[in-house]
Design a protein around this motif. Sequence first.
Motif, mmCIF file in Angstrom:
data_model
loop_
_atom_site.group_PDB
_atom_site.id
_atom_site.type_symbol
_atom_site.label_atom_id
_atom_site.label_comp_id
_atom_site.label_asym_id
_atom_site.label_seq_id
_atom_site.Cartn_x
_atom_site.Cartn_y
_atom_site.Cartn_z
ATOM 1 N N VAL A 1 50.552 47.125 33.331
ATOM 2 C CA VAL A 1 50.500 45.801 33.956
ATOM 3 C C VAL A 1 50.932 44.740 32.956
ATOM 4 C CG1 VAL A 1 49.006 44.104 35.063
ATOM 5 C CG2 VAL A 1 48.731 46.514 35.595
ATOM 6 N N ARG B 1 54.627 44.738 32.770
ATOM 7 C CA ARG B 1 55.190 44.157 33.996
ATOM 8 C C ARG B 1 55.058 42.637 33.986
ATOM 9 N NH1 ARG B 1 52.651 46.991 38.918
ATOM 10 N NH2 ARG B 1 54.190 45.725 39.997
ATOM 11 N N HIS C 1 50.740 37.904 41.226
ATOM 12 C CA HIS C 1 50.281 39.134 41.871
ATOM 13 C C HIS C 1 51.185 39.497 43.040
ATOM 14 C CE1 HIS C 1 46.266 40.824 40.625
ATOM 15 N NE2 HIS C 1 46.557 39.950 39.673
ATOM 16 N N LEU D 1 50.824 43.377 43.342
ATOM 17 C CA LEU D 1 49.458 43.750 42.969
ATOM 18 C C LEU D 1 48.484 43.243 44.026
ATOM 19 C CD1 LEU D 1 49.587 42.797 39.175
ATOM 20 C CD2 LEU D 1 49.706 45.088 40.159
ATOM 21 N N THR E 1 45.604 41.141 45.820
ATOM 22 C CA THR E 1 45.286 39.717 45.647
ATOM 23 C C THR E 1 43.800 39.421 45.866
ATOM 24 O OG1 THR E 1 45.942 39.302 47.925
ATOM 25 C CG2 THR E 1 47.606 38.924 46.232
ATOM 26 N N SER F 1 40.713 41.430 41.123
ATOM 27 C CA SER F 1 42.026 41.725 40.526
ATOM 28 C C SER F 1 42.649 40.462 39.942
ATOM 29 C CB SER F 1 42.970 42.313 41.568
ATOM 30 O OG SER F 1 42.481 43.541 42.032
ATOM 31 N N THR G 1 43.713 39.659 35.936
ATOM 32 C CA THR G 1 45.025 39.166 35.520
ATOM 33 C C THR G 1 44.896 37.810 34.831
ATOM 34 O OG1 THR G 1 46.147 40.390 37.247
ATOM 35 C CG2 THR G 1 47.334 38.520 36.315
#
Length: 132
Positions: free
Chosen positions: A70, A73, A92, A97, A99, A103, A107
């Motif tokens: 991640v 990315r 996201h 990814l 939402t 999560s 991030t």
Amino acid sequence: MNVHELLRLLQTEHDETAAQADNLREQIERLTTALAETEARLAELAATRKVIDGFTPPDHATAPAETATVYQRIVTTFNEHPGKVFRVRDLHEHLGLPTDEPSINVTRSRLGRLVRQGLLEQPGRGRYQKRT
């Protein structure tokens, strides 16, 4: 043992502990710098692979690259869009990814680390972009 001896021993232990803390801070700084450089290099390599894959004809397509972490990315996305300001939820969605709030919070924490490492900057609350 009198009060003066106790204070002297306490000061000695304080000085030793402070020196150890300084040493650990220096190690953390060196490791943080090395990690940032390594992650940036990984992002560059991923971008290079993507460019080279774009030149490869479909009949000679190679096996797909392993799924990037991640962090890779995220860094790659910011490298591909250097002037764009992302909100966490937009990032996201861009990366595909989930939402959900947990999560998003993970991030947000990752982006904070990338800001502290100097790879990203935060031009406004909840907004992130590649450091120029």
